[in-house]
Scaffold this active site. Structure first.
Site, PDB file in Angstrom:
ATOM      1  CB  THR A  37      -0.904   0.010   1.261  1.00  0.00           C
ATOM      2  OG1 THR A  37      -1.559  -1.255   1.336  1.00  0.00           O
ATOM      3  CG2 THR A  37      -1.923   1.119   1.211  1.00  0.00           C
ATOM      4  CE  LYS A  45       1.991   1.171  12.827  1.00  0.00           C
ATOM      5  NZ  LYS A  45       1.422   1.541  11.554  1.00  0.00           N
ATOM      6  N   GLY A  75       1.004   9.609   9.564  1.00  0.00           N
ATOM      7  CA  GLY A  75       1.001   9.588   8.095  1.00  0.00           C
ATOM      8  C   GLY A  75       1.407  10.913   7.477  1.00  0.00           C
ATOM      9  CB  ILE A  98       0.203  14.932  10.690  1.00  0.00           C
ATOM     10  CG1 ILE A  98      -1.253  14.598  10.397  1.00  0.00           C
ATOM     11  CG2 ILE A  98       0.326  16.174  11.558  1.00  0.00           C
ATOM     12  CD1 ILE A  98      -2.032  14.184  11.648  1.00  0.00           C
ATOM     13  CD  GLU A 145      -3.854  -5.227   8.278  1.00  0.00           C
ATOM     14  OE1 GLU A 145      -3.782  -6.323   7.688  1.00  0.00           O
ATOM     15  OE2 GLU A 145      -3.345  -4.189   7.836  1.00  0.00           O
ATOM     16  CE  LYS A 150       0.371   4.954  13.823  1.00  0.00           C
ATOM     17  NZ  LYS A 150      -0.973   4.911  13.221  1.00  0.00           N
TER      18      LYS A 150
HETATM   19  N1  NAP Z   1      -1.050   1.157   5.116  1.00  0.00           N
HETATM   20  C1  NAP Z   1      -1.059   2.321   5.739  1.00  0.00           C
HETATM   21  O1  NAP Z   1      -2.044   3.091   5.666  1.00  0.00           O
HETATM   22  C2  NAP Z   1       0.146   2.785   6.522  1.00  0.00           C
HETATM   23  C3  NAP Z   1       0.181   4.101   7.010  1.00  0.00           C
HETATM   24  C4  NAP Z   1       1.323   4.543   7.698  1.00  0.00           C
HETATM   25  C5  NAP Z   1       2.372   3.675   7.903  1.00  0.00           C
HETATM   26  N2  NAP Z   1       2.291   2.384   7.443  1.00  0.00           N
HETATM   27  C6  NAP Z   1       3.447   1.518   7.636  1.00  0.00           C
HETATM   28  O2  NAP Z   1       4.068   1.333   6.359  1.00  0.00           O
HETATM   29  C7  NAP Z   1       4.665   0.044   6.299  1.00  0.00           C
HETATM   30  C8  NAP Z   1       4.137  -0.707   5.069  1.00  0.00           C
HETATM   31  O3  NAP Z   1       2.750  -0.876   5.197  1.00  0.00           O
HETATM   32  P1  NAP Z   1       1.849  -1.362   3.957  1.00  0.00           P
HETATM   33  O4  NAP Z   1       0.439  -1.195   4.404  1.00  0.00           O
HETATM   34  O5  NAP Z   1       2.311  -0.732   2.696  1.00  0.00           O
HETATM   35  O6  NAP Z   1       2.219  -2.935   3.930  1.00  0.00           O
HETATM   36  P2  NAP Z   1       1.810  -4.005   2.803  1.00  0.00           P
HETATM   37  O7  NAP Z   1       0.753  -3.452   1.902  1.00  0.00           O
HETATM   38  O8  NAP Z   1       1.575  -5.279   3.512  1.00  0.00           O
HETATM   39  O9  NAP Z   1       3.136  -4.162   1.904  1.00  0.00           O
HETATM   40  C9  NAP Z   1       4.299  -4.787   2.392  1.00  0.00           C
HETATM   41  C10 NAP Z   1       5.284  -4.939   1.243  1.00  0.00           C
HETATM   42  O10 NAP Z   1       6.515  -5.423   1.772  1.00  0.00           O
HETATM   43  C11 NAP Z   1       6.890  -6.626   1.107  1.00  0.00           C
HETATM   44  N3  NAP Z   1       7.466  -7.520   2.116  1.00  0.00           N
HETATM   45  C12 NAP Z   1       6.949  -7.850   3.327  1.00  0.00           C
HETATM   46  N4  NAP Z   1       7.770  -8.688   3.985  1.00  0.00           N
HETATM   47  C13 NAP Z   1       8.826  -8.905   3.173  1.00  0.00           C
HETATM   48  C14 NAP Z   1      10.017  -9.685   3.289  1.00  0.00           C
HETATM   49  N5  NAP Z   1      10.281 -10.425   4.358  1.00  0.00           N
HETATM   50  N6  NAP Z   1      10.890  -9.655   2.252  1.00  0.00           N
HETATM   51  C15 NAP Z   1      10.635  -8.913   1.145  1.00  0.00           C
HETATM   52  N7  NAP Z   1       9.531  -8.143   0.982  1.00  0.00           N
HETATM   53  C16 NAP Z   1       8.643  -8.149   1.988  1.00  0.00           C
HETATM   54  C17 NAP Z   1       5.620  -7.198   0.511  1.00  0.00           C
HETATM   55  O11 NAP Z   1       5.970  -7.981  -0.624  1.00  0.00           O
HETATM   56  P3  NAP Z   1       4.842  -8.717  -1.539  1.00  0.00           P
HETATM   57  O12 NAP Z   1       4.166  -7.586  -2.293  1.00  0.00           O
HETATM   58  O13 NAP Z   1       5.583  -9.629  -2.432  1.00  0.00           O
HETATM   59  O14 NAP Z   1       3.929  -9.390  -0.567  1.00  0.00           O
HETATM   60  C18 NAP Z   1       4.846  -5.907   0.150  1.00  0.00           C
HETATM   61  O15 NAP Z   1       5.240  -5.427  -1.103  1.00  0.00           O
HETATM   62  C19 NAP Z   1       4.341  -0.628   7.642  1.00  0.00           C
HETATM   63  O16 NAP Z   1       5.421  -0.423   8.531  1.00  0.00           O
HETATM   64  C20 NAP Z   1       3.114   0.119   8.122  1.00  0.00           C
HETATM   65  O17 NAP Z   1       2.977   0.096   9.537  1.00  0.00           O
HETATM   66  C21 NAP Z   1       1.213   1.946   6.739  1.00  0.00           C
END
Ligand code: NAP
Length: 284
Positions: free
Chosen positions: A14, A105, A134, A136, A190, A205
């Protein structure tokens, strides 16, 4: 124009795919502001076979060494999430002389100390603005702009999922289970919603913000946490009748008498309070 800054991106989910989109969409503005182009060179994912049209011709890999051992890569952007192996990869990237930017985080709240120590040792940057709030800007203001102040209190809505659920319960009178299912269907919650609804995401946070605001080390286990799972439509109605709304707040206080106190819990907030009108998935 200086040399191109090359990025190794860990994760293209994402947030990772959003970073790719923003760098592409705002390329001219970013290049002008930075004074040099920024290019994503290599992207690490788990499954290299998954179709990812947004990546264009960027190199995809499932081997971290393709990024850590590449001397052309200046900055590693970690957007995989979770503690392992994200923490190790970030430490190794800094060890290799690369600056690190992360939205993680979990790692910052639990292992921030190791990260800052490694960044200092290797004289590289470790940036984590996206780990709290995010869009902010709050980390940099706390670390830089506000350093001349003694901060005694922080108060915030720092979890979009629970704020969305409480908003829906308030606006529609729906019960907890119904709004949880709706939040899951919209992709806000989730399949296992515990980190959000039990308040742990907000607590991480809160720990990060309190550590910066009060210039101390607050760990997750130091934060008193209560989530929103016990909130009923009756609670919401009582709050309304009394002129309040229920919000899940991160609250940190630092006083001479009681020291540092950090907590996350649902509160009755007067309807006139600025945070009371922050609705939906927004943080504030
Ligand atoms: N989503 C939000 O709104 C949001 C907001 C603020 C902060 N965050 C933070 O941003 C970070 C990412 O969140 P997200 O929602 O983008 O996560 P996500 O959609 O689950 O994406 C995770 C990505 O990392 C890859 N990945 C995970 N484990 C891996 C490993 N062991 N080796 C190689 N690649 C790996 C996955 O690969 P595949 O594509 O092949 O599965 C995927 O591309 C997190 O720390 C989250 O807390 C998220």
């Amino acid at each position: 124009m200086g040399k191109i800054i090359k990025i190794g991106l860990l994760g293209s989910g994402t947030v990772g795919s959003g970073v790719i989109r923003v760098l592409e969409m705002n390329r001219p503005q970013i290049t002008e502001r930075v004074g040099t182009p920024i290019e994503i060179k290599t992207v690490l994912v788990r499954d290299v076979k998954k179709p990812r049209p947004q990546l264009g011709c960027v190199k995809l890999t499932d081997k971290i060494e393709d990024i850590l051992d590449d001397p052309e890569i200046d900055v590693v952007v970690e957007l995989m999430g979770g503690i392992h192996p994200a923490r190790e990869y970030m430490l190794r990237a800094m060890e290799a002389g690369k600056s690190v930017v992360t939205a993680n985080k979990d790692v910052v709240a639990q292992f921030g100390k190791d990260m800052f120590a490694m960044a200092e040792k290797k004289d590289v940057d470790f940036r984590f603005e996206a780990s709290v709030g995010g869009g902010i800007p709050i980390i940099t203001p706390l670390k830089q702009c506000l350093t001349a102040n003694r901060i005694t209190e922080i108060l915030g809505i720092v979890n979009g999922t629970t704020n969305y659920m409480l908003t829906k319960m308030t606006e529609c009178g729906a019960d907890y289970d119904t709004v949880l299912k709706e939040a899951q269907a919209k992709g806000y919650a989730e399949a296992n919603p515990s980190a959000d609804v039990d308040g742990l995401d907000a607590a991480r946070k809160a720990a990060i913000l309190a550590s910066l605001a009060f210039n101390t080390r607050v760990q997750l286990e130091d934060v008193s946490v209560e989530g929103i799972t016990k909130i009923t439509p009756d609670d919401i109605e009582y709050a309304k009748d009394l002129g309040y709304v229920i919000k899940l707040l991160a609250v940190g206080k630092d006083s001479d008498e009681n020291g540092v106190d950090v907590r996350v819990h649902p509160v009755f907030l007067p309807k006139t309070h600025p945070l009371a009108s922050v609705n939906g998935v927004f943080n504030a």
